[in-house]
Design a protein around this motif. Structure first.
Motif, PDB file in Angstrom:
ATOM      1  N   SER A   1       0.832  -1.196   0.000  1.00 46.45           N
ATOM      2  CA  SER A   1       0.000   0.000   0.000  1.00 46.45           C
ATOM      3  C   SER A   1       0.863   1.241   0.000  1.00 46.45           C
ATOM      4  O   SER A   1       2.041   1.205   0.359  1.00 46.45           O
ATOM      5  N   LEU A   2       0.236   2.350  -0.397  1.00 48.53           N
ATOM      6  CA  LEU A   2       0.944   3.610  -0.400  1.00 48.53           C
ATOM      7  C   LEU A   2       0.994   4.191   1.008  1.00 48.53           C
ATOM      8  O   LEU A   2       0.165   3.903   1.853  1.00 48.53           O
ATOM      9  N   GLU A   3       1.968   5.044   1.212  1.00 46.42           N
ATOM     10  CA  GLU A   3       2.125   5.707   2.504  1.00 46.42           C
ATOM     11  C   GLU A   3       1.164   6.892   2.599  1.00 46.42           C
ATOM     12  O   GLU A   3       1.143   7.753   1.703  1.00 46.42           O
ATOM     13  N   PRO A   4       0.346   6.986   3.641  1.00 41.82           N
ATOM     14  CA  PRO A   4      -0.562   8.132   3.776  1.00 41.82           C
ATOM     15  C   PRO A   4       0.227   9.437   3.861  1.00 41.82           C
ATOM     16  O   PRO A   4       1.243   9.520   4.545  1.00 41.82           O
ATOM     17  N   LEU A   5      -0.257  10.431   3.161  1.00 41.12           N
ATOM     18  CA  LEU A   5       0.378  11.740   3.202  1.00 41.12           C
ATOM     19  C   LEU A   5      -0.182  12.507   4.402  1.00 41.12           C
ATOM     20  O   LEU A   5      -1.173  13.226   4.300  1.00 41.12           O
ATOM     21  N   ALA A   6       0.456  12.326   5.536  1.00 44.16           N
ATOM     22  CA  ALA A   6      -0.023  12.944   6.777  1.00 44.16           C
ATOM     23  C   ALA A   6       0.632  14.308   6.940  1.00 44.16           C
ATOM     24  O   ALA A   6       1.764  14.423   7.417  1.00 44.16           O
TER      25      ALA A   6
ATOM     26  N   TRP B   1      -9.575  12.112   0.070  1.00 40.62           N
ATOM     27  CA  TRP B   1     -10.563  12.400  -0.971  1.00 40.62           C
ATOM     28  C   TRP B   1     -10.631  13.885  -1.281  1.00 40.62           C
ATOM     29  O   TRP B   1     -10.802  14.280  -2.441  1.00 40.62           O
ATOM     30  N   TRP B   2     -10.476  14.750  -0.239  1.00 43.96           N
ATOM     31  CA  TRP B   2     -10.591  16.185  -0.502  1.00 43.96           C
ATOM     32  C   TRP B   2      -9.367  16.711  -1.239  1.00 43.96           C
ATOM     33  O   TRP B   2      -9.468  17.693  -1.993  1.00 43.96           O
ATOM     34  N   GLN B   3      -8.229  16.050  -1.067  1.00 37.80           N
ATOM     35  CA  GLN B   3      -7.051  16.445  -1.825  1.00 37.80           C
ATOM     36  C   GLN B   3      -7.196  16.053  -3.291  1.00 37.80           C
ATOM     37  O   GLN B   3      -6.804  16.815  -4.191  1.00 37.80           O
ATOM     38  N   TRP B   4      -7.782  14.870  -3.533  1.00 34.94           N
ATOM     39  CA  TRP B   4      -8.099  14.497  -4.913  1.00 34.94           C
ATOM     40  C   TRP B   4      -9.142  15.451  -5.500  1.00 34.94           C
ATOM     41  O   TRP B   4      -9.101  15.789  -6.694  1.00 34.94           O
ATOM     42  N   ALA B   5     -10.091  15.893  -4.664  1.00 36.83           N
ATOM     43  CA  ALA B   5     -11.122  16.824  -5.133  1.00 36.83           C
ATOM     44  C   ALA B   5     -10.502  18.150  -5.561  1.00 36.83           C
ATOM     45  O   ALA B   5     -10.966  18.777  -6.533  1.00 36.83           O
ATOM     46  N   LEU B   6      -9.468  18.597  -4.844  1.00 40.69           N
ATOM     47  CA  LEU B   6      -8.775  19.815  -5.244  1.00 40.69           C
ATOM     48  C   LEU B   6      -8.162  19.666  -6.631  1.00 40.69           C
ATOM     49  O   LEU B   6      -8.284  20.556  -7.483  1.00 40.69           O
ATOM     50  N   ILE B   7      -7.502  18.528  -6.860  1.00 43.72           N
ATOM     51  CA  ILE B   7      -6.879  18.291  -8.171  1.00 43.72           C
ATOM     52  C   ILE B   7      -7.933  18.228  -9.271  1.00 43.72           C
ATOM     53  O   ILE B   7      -7.793  18.864 -10.324  1.00 43.72           O
ATOM     54  N   ALA B   8      -9.001  17.476  -9.022  1.00 40.42           N
ATOM     55  CA  ALA B   8     -10.063  17.348 -10.023  1.00 40.42           C
ATOM     56  C   ALA B   8     -10.729  18.691 -10.287  1.00 40.42           C
ATOM     57  O   ALA B   8     -11.018  19.046 -11.443  1.00 40.42           O
ATOM     58  N   GLY B   9     -10.984  19.448  -9.219  1.00 48.17           N
ATOM     59  CA  GLY B   9     -11.627  20.745  -9.383  1.00 48.17           C
ATOM     60  C   GLY B   9     -10.788  21.707 -10.195  1.00 48.17           C
ATOM     61  O   GLY B   9     -11.304  22.450 -11.040  1.00 48.17           O
ATOM     62  N   ALA B  10      -9.480  21.707  -9.957  1.00 48.83           N
ATOM     63  CA  ALA B  10      -8.591  22.583 -10.724  1.00 48.83           C
ATOM     64  C   ALA B  10      -8.595  22.210 -12.200  1.00 48.83           C
ATOM     65  O   ALA B  10      -8.550  23.087 -13.076  1.00 48.83           O
ATOM     66  N   MET B  11      -8.665  20.929 -12.507  1.00 47.88           N
ATOM     67  CA  MET B  11      -8.688  20.496 -13.902  1.00 47.88           C
ATOM     68  C   MET B  11      -9.999  20.871 -14.586  1.00 47.88           C
ATOM     69  O   MET B  11     -10.030  21.181 -15.779  1.00 47.88           O
ATOM     70  N   VAL B  12     -11.101  20.849 -13.823  1.00 44.47           N
ATOM     71  CA  VAL B  12     -12.382  21.286 -14.373  1.00 44.47           C
ATOM     72  C   VAL B  12     -12.315  22.779 -14.702  1.00 44.47           C
ATOM     73  O   VAL B  12     -12.791  23.224 -15.756  1.00 44.47           O
ATOM     74  N   VAL B  13     -11.739  23.563 -13.798  1.00 50.15           N
ATOM     75  CA  VAL B  13     -11.584  25.002 -14.047  1.00 50.15           C
ATOM     76  C   VAL B  13     -10.676  25.243 -15.244  1.00 50.15           C
ATOM     77  O   VAL B  13     -10.930  26.113 -16.077  1.00 50.15           O
ATOM     78  N   CYS B  14      -9.611  24.440 -15.342  1.00 47.65           N
ATOM     79  CA  CYS B  14      -8.649  24.574 -16.432  1.00 47.65           C
ATOM     80  C   CYS B  14      -9.298  24.296 -17.790  1.00 47.65           C
ATOM     81  O   CYS B  14      -9.058  24.994 -18.770  1.00 47.65           O
TER      82      CYS B  14
END
Length: 510
Positions: free
Chosen positions: A18-23, A251-264
């Motif tokens: 598994s990946l390491e959580p980004l804490a 999930w909210w960090q992924w949401a930031l990335i997805a949201g920025a791409m939608v704006v882009c």
């Protein structure tokens, strides 16, 4: 082959289940937020920004080199935060001068010498094509410097001279800045309705609509959701690898990335990031499942985009150029152009790539007219090139008043390279990046460099920097340097802090 190359590296990461959580802690956000807010003030021409930015850089140089090198790169690139011309006058020369200074004083081990030799050979190749052009060398100098901005990679070697470098710590810092950039995109679009945290967007240059603190270009809660061009999230091109190989984010960090791409709303940018993540993440047997999921998602977005109506898009010299219609998210329109492409229809060719065909076709015709398809026309300048030999009448533009233009400046990097240095030059360009990767392919995490150049090459298809301009190449250089610095104890020849008695020298392979 690329997927295999990306998967070979970072074996220590792939062995983990598994990946390491980004804490991230509150302290992880403090200095990046202070710097990014100060950069926004700089872009808004608020006086305190001119004070805070250098103070923060000085503090980070003394106390945290990871923060410093990322902040320095952001400052030199601008990335929609501010207009570099307002601060540096000639911003293209600043990273070049820093790079030359770094090369001059850098202690050169085998890896540094090999990298420098590859860069010098690339420069000689470019100079050969430059000398074949009839354009003045002084005019072509800007193009040469842009192509050679990759040598910024030597600057991080100086910054971390005599210090350890851990690529995991670097990624932790990098991701924080990426998240802030993404948040800026979403806030500016959904709340500010314009440009505030990212006051400078090159897509608004035609309308001279940049924000300043006394006259911000905003329409709060207008719900018009203006599109922002990708430069502000170019940093995401470096995050695909650590997100796929090392860190698990919320999930909210992924949401930031997805949201920025939608704006882009830049189709090739989204495709590049998704494909880059898949290539880094998936093993060969997993690729099919990722591919199916990607196709299903794109199909759904295609039909959703189709229900949102169309917008008018102006390309090629702003409001005076060619107008085309585009779907709201620019997904359906881009796919339709491929599906319904008719190479015999000049109007269809002109509108290809949201009007990019209108830029490209007449300029390629001039290239072949002079029989210079193999060596190019040279690095022409849309303002400083005055020779009538390189002026064309572009009948594919809507406005005949701007039909006369210099045969350069197309929004597709592969075609721009051919116009600049020809087909042979394109081959030299590709070989350069291939040899750069081959020189470090056996190092842990070399997949970071490979994925970064692949992703920027993809977005270059739509004209967004690609691998021929400063703003992207300094990020590519940073990725290269991070790979080498992470393993410098094993490479040898680097200045490193001494290991105290009784301690084992860290290898930094993880």
């Amino acid at each position: 082959m690329i997927n295999k190359a990306l998967s070979i590296n970072a074996d220590n990461d792939t062995k983990k289940s598994s990946l390491e959580p980004l804490a991230l802690t509150r302290s992880d956000w403090t200095w990046p937020l202070l710097f990014m807010l100060s950069m926004s003030m700089l872009g808004l021409k608020f006086p305190l920004g001119y004070l805070f930015v250098p103070l923060i850089l000085f503090n980070r140089f003394r106390h945290d080199k990871y923060d410093f090198i990322i902040q320095l790169t952001i400052l030199l690139g601008g990335y929609s935060l501010y207009n570099p011309f307002d601060v540096f006058g000639y911003p293209l020369f600043v990273p070049m001068l820093l790079s030359i200074a770094a090369i001059t004083i850098l202690r050169k081990n085998f890896v540094i010498k090999k990298t420098l030799a590859i860069c010098l050979l690339y420069l000689l190749g470019i100079l050969y094509f430059v000398m074949q052009s009839e354009e003045r060398f002084s005019v072509q100098l800007t193009g040469i410097i842009n192509y050679m901005s990759i040598i910024y990679l030597f600057v991080p070697f100086i910054i971390f001279s005599g210090q350890e470098f851990d690529i995991r710590i670097f990624f932790r810092h990098l991701l924080v800045y990426a998240f802030i950039f993404c948040a800026y995109y979403i806030i500016d679009c959904a709340i500010m309705g314009g440009m505030f945290f990212l006051p400078y967007d090159i897509s608004w240059a035609t309308f001279d609509a940049f924000s300043v603190f006394y006259n911000p270009r905003i329409d709060i809660l207008s719900f018009e959701f203006p599109r922002r061009w990708p430069p502000g999230i170019y940093i995401l091109m470096l995050t695909a690898y650590p997100l796929a190989k090392i860190f698990k984010i919320t999930w909210w960090q992924w949401a930031l990335i997805a949201g920025a791409m939608v704006v882009c709303r830049t189709f090739t940018f989204t495709i590049a990031f998704v494909l880059g993540f898949i290539m880094c993440r998936a093993k060969a047997r997993q690729l099919m499942f990722y591919a199916i999921g990607f196709i299903v998602a794109m199909t759904a977005l295609y039909f959703i985009d189709g229900t949102m109506g169309e917008v008018t898009v102006t390309n090629a010299d702003g409001e005076d150029g060619i107008e085309t219609t585009s779907s709201a998210l620019r997904i359906k329109s881009q796919i339709d152009q491929i599906i319904f492409f008719d190479e015999n229809d000049e109007e269809t060719l002109a509108q290809l790539g949201t009007g990019r065909g209108a830029q490209i076709i007449p300029k390629l015709e001039l290239l072949y007219k002079y029989d210079r398809q193999w060596i190019g026309l040279g690095f022409l300048d849309r303002v400083r090139t005055t020779s009538t030999k390189y002026i064309i009448e572009n009948e594919l533009y809507n406005n005949p008043e701007v039909a006369d233009e210099v045969a350069t400046g197309v929004e597709s990097v592969p075609f721009q390279i051919v116009l600049d240095i020809g087909i042979l030059g394109l081959i030299v360009h590709i070989l350069f990046f291939v040899f750069m990767w081959l020189s470090i392919r056996k190092l842990p995490h070399s997949g970071l460099f490979l994925s970064t150049i692949c992703l920027f090459a993809i977005i270059g298809i739509s004209g967004m920097e690609g691998l021929i301009r400063k703003d992207s190449l300094i990020l590519v250089g940073l990725a290269f340097a991070a790979v080498v610095l992470n393993d410098k104890r094993n490479i040898g020849g680097f200045e490193l802090p001494p290991v105290r008695d009784g301690e084992k020298a860290p290898t930094l392979l993880s």
